[in-house]
Write an enzyme that holds these catalytic residues in place. Structure first.
Site, PDB file in Angstrom:
ATOM      1  N   ASP A  43       0.767  -1.259   0.000  1.00 40.29           N
ATOM      2  CA  ASP A  43       0.000   0.000   0.000  1.00 40.29           C
ATOM      3  C   ASP A  43       0.798   1.311   0.000  1.00 40.29           C
ATOM      4  O   ASP A  43       1.748   1.459   0.775  1.00 40.29           O
ATOM      5  CB  ASP A  43      -0.866   0.100   1.265  1.00 40.29           C
ATOM      6  CG  ASP A  43      -1.600  -1.159   1.602  1.00 40.29           C
ATOM      7  OD1 ASP A  43      -1.539  -2.127   0.832  1.00 40.29           O
ATOM      8  OD2 ASP A  43      -2.254  -1.171   2.654  1.00 40.29           O
ATOM      9  N   GLU A 222     -10.529  -2.329   4.371  1.00 39.37           N
ATOM     10  CA  GLU A 222      -9.188  -1.815   4.661  1.00 39.37           C
ATOM     11  C   GLU A 222      -9.015  -0.439   4.001  1.00 39.37           C
ATOM     12  O   GLU A 222      -9.782  -0.053   3.123  1.00 39.37           O
ATOM     13  CB  GLU A 222      -8.117  -2.759   4.074  1.00 39.37           C
ATOM     14  CG  GLU A 222      -8.160  -4.166   4.646  1.00 39.37           C
ATOM     15  CD  GLU A 222      -7.057  -5.079   4.107  1.00 39.37           C
ATOM     16  OE1 GLU A 222      -6.468  -5.795   4.913  1.00 39.37           O
ATOM     17  OE2 GLU A 222      -6.780  -5.086   2.898  1.00 39.37           O
TER      18      GLU A 222
HETATM   19  C1  FRU Z   1      -3.889  -3.640   2.765  1.00 38.19           C
HETATM   20  C2  FRU Z   1      -3.243  -4.036   4.084  1.00 38.19           C
HETATM   21  C3  FRU Z   1      -3.608  -3.058   5.168  1.00 38.19           C
HETATM   22  C4  FRU Z   1      -2.493  -3.218   6.145  1.00 38.19           C
HETATM   23  C5  FRU Z   1      -1.309  -3.469   5.253  1.00 38.19           C
HETATM   24  C6  FRU Z   1      -0.296  -4.421   5.805  1.00 38.19           C
HETATM   25  O1  FRU Z   1      -3.224  -4.091   1.641  1.00 38.19           O
HETATM   26  O2  FRU Z   1      -3.618  -5.364   4.421  1.00 38.19           O
HETATM   27  O3  FRU Z   1      -4.895  -3.267   5.707  1.00 38.19           O
HETATM   28  O4  FRU Z   1      -2.331  -2.093   6.951  1.00 38.19           O
HETATM   29  O5  FRU Z   1      -1.825  -3.989   4.038  1.00 38.19           O
HETATM   30  O6  FRU Z   1       0.841  -4.466   5.003  1.00 38.19           O
END
Ligand code: FRU
Length: 500
Positions: A43, A222
């Protein structure tokens, strides 16, 4: 004046800081999309514009090219297309890994770290507690930077928001809510969104929940975002909620809701589930903070379904091109539109244009394009809607097809013959997207890098982002239509690699 001097100084400091020399000659290495030099990325985090610089932080594991203990990597840009990788900004600590979150400019020094401090708000994910299944292993914490993102200090009072017992409790996106002079945090809490408010980024009060019975629920919620866009004389609030899995073409994707927000409650104006992007490769997309009237979106150009298996080395993953967001009314509904930022034009190379081209069966653009690398932008209007397809191909017999199907009124991207697809069983598929616009002419923009296409149909009303892995560069290009179409205002432009 002082501000201008500071920003010029910072811009220079970033320009002259040792850029990590990179050849970018590796197979599948995107040439104008951000990728880390090496190892795993997911992300985008903490995206913020400050003193003339766009900062992009990202979920990063510096020791391997699969997901692992999360850090915040950091890269900066003056134009959203050329990025300079910076040292890692945040490392895991005793409270856990550094999961996704956002950054703000604290103009009024509400937190007391300093005027104009950059403050990052992120999730601490504690792997030890996770094993113990306390259900409380994710908490929210903050860190600040007084040197424009170069170095960060974690706040001593972390975490600033404890977990009430929700196993997925993460990805805070914070913005200033001017009418009530307070900070708002939009947090993903398993199958819904919870809004919190704060006077100082340190103490947070729960305001409301949204979404338990709204939108898609094929996976966990998320990486949310919340911001207004001015539309037909009023503010429409956009609530972005990424979801994994449960996307329209499987796996990870971003949905959004439009409505009102009063500092406490989000009230949607429609029951329709809407998607930011119908391709499979735009996840965790959120907007930059502090960009004035512009709302600039960028996502992770991958999908949890196969992100850990894509055949790239020594890095994994790229980000999408930055996109300006807007709103458009179609009938009784309003939709979000996304379109490549105008800064991308800075990479324009040679090209050609043509006013009216009749395409019956096949128009071969390969010779005119004369583009061995296959990095390009194609814009045209398809008149009198009929089936048509844009085909990217190469010497190795790979083909990627982007098209429109009149009978179903759908756009599609078919990557089933696009090259390497066998690293995951669901990768080599055809993805579809509805057409929302109603006119008989379809305006279309397609952006192709080494290993991705981004389709912006109907001025960004329908968007599709797909990655692919051709054996050799996609140097051939065709427009095909069995029934025949007229292509208006065809414009082909080579896109040059961005500077690193
Ligand atoms: C989304 C996610 C988020 C988390 C991060 C962990 O892709 O699962 O929810 O904070 O990636 O790397």
């Amino acid at each position: 004046m002082k501000k201008i001097i500071v920003s010029v100084f910072l811009a220079l400091a970033y320009m002259t800081s040792p850029a990590i020399a990179q050849e970018f000659t590796e197979k599948y290495r995107p040439q104008f999309h951000f990728t880390p030099k090496a190892n795993w990325m997911n992300d985008p985090n903490g995206m913020v514009y400050h003193n003339g610089i766009y900062h992009l932080f990202y979920q990063y594991y510096p020791n391997d090219k699969i997901w692992g203990p999360m850090h915040w990597g950091h890269t900066t840009s003056k134009d959203l297309v050329s990025w300079t990788e910076q040292p890692i900004a945040l490392y895991p600590d005793t409270l856990g890994y550094i999961f996704s979150g956002s950054a703000v400019v604290d103009k009024n020094n509400t937190a007391g770290f300093g005027k104009d401090a950059l403050v990052a708000i992120f999730t601490h994910h504690d792997p030890v507690q996770e094993k113990q299944k306390t259900g409380k292993h994710e908490t929210q914490s903050i860190a600040y930077s007084l040197d424009d993102g170069k170095t960060w200090t974690k706040y001593k009072g972390n975490p600033v928001l404890q977990n009430p017992g929700i196993s997925d409790f993460r990805d805070p996106k914070v913005r200033w809510f001017e009418p009530q002079k307070k900070w708002m945090m939009t947090l993903a809490t398993k199958d819904r969104i919870t809004f919190y408010s704060s006077p100082d980024l340190k103490s947070w009060t729960r305001e409301s929940d949204f979404g338990a019975n709204e939108g898609g629920h094929g996976g966990v919620w998320e990486c949310p975002d919340l911001f207004p866009i001015r539309h037909e004389g009023k503010d429409v609030w956009v609530l972005i909620v990424n979801i994994n899995p449960g996307g329209p073409n499987k796996g990870s994707a971003g949905q959004y809701f439009l409505g009102d927000f009063d500092g406490k409650t989000f009230t949607p104006n429609s029951k329709e589930t809407k998607w930011l992007d119908f391709g499979t490769d735009n996840y965790a997309a959120v907007t930059f903070a502090n960009t004035g009237d512009r709302n600039i979106l960028m996502g992770w150009m991958s999908n949890w379904q196969y992100a850990n298996q894509v055949p790239t080395d020594p890095w994994r993953s790229a980000n999408t091109i930055a996109r300006d967001l807007g709103l458009k009314t179609v009938g009784k509904e309003i939709y979000l539109t996304s379109f490549p930022v105008k800064e991308l034009d800075g990479l324009n190379g040679s090209g050609f244009s043509q006013k009216n081209v009749k395409v019956k069966n096949q128009l071969d653009l390969t010779g005119r394009a004369n583009n061995k690398t296959g990095l390009f932008r194609l814009d045209f209007n398809a008149k009198n809607t009929a089936d048509f397809a844009i085909v990217l191909a190469n010497e190795s017999g790979n083909e990627l097809t982007v098209g429109y199907d009149k009978a179903t009124n759908q756009f599609y991207i078919d990557r089933s013959k696009s090259g390497k697809i066998d690293f995951e069983k669901g990768f080599g598929e055809k993805h579809i997207a509805p057409r929302f616009a109603t006119g008989t002419t379809i305006p279309l923009t397609l952006i192709a890098d080494v290993a991705s296409v981004e389709l912006f149909a109907d001025n960004g009303l329908t968007v599709m982002t797909d990655i692919f892995f051709p054996e050799t560069p996609m140097s051939k290009l065709y427009i095909k239509s069995a029934s025949g179409i007229t292509v208006e205002n065809l414009k082909y432009t080579v896109v040059k690699p961005s500077v690193r």
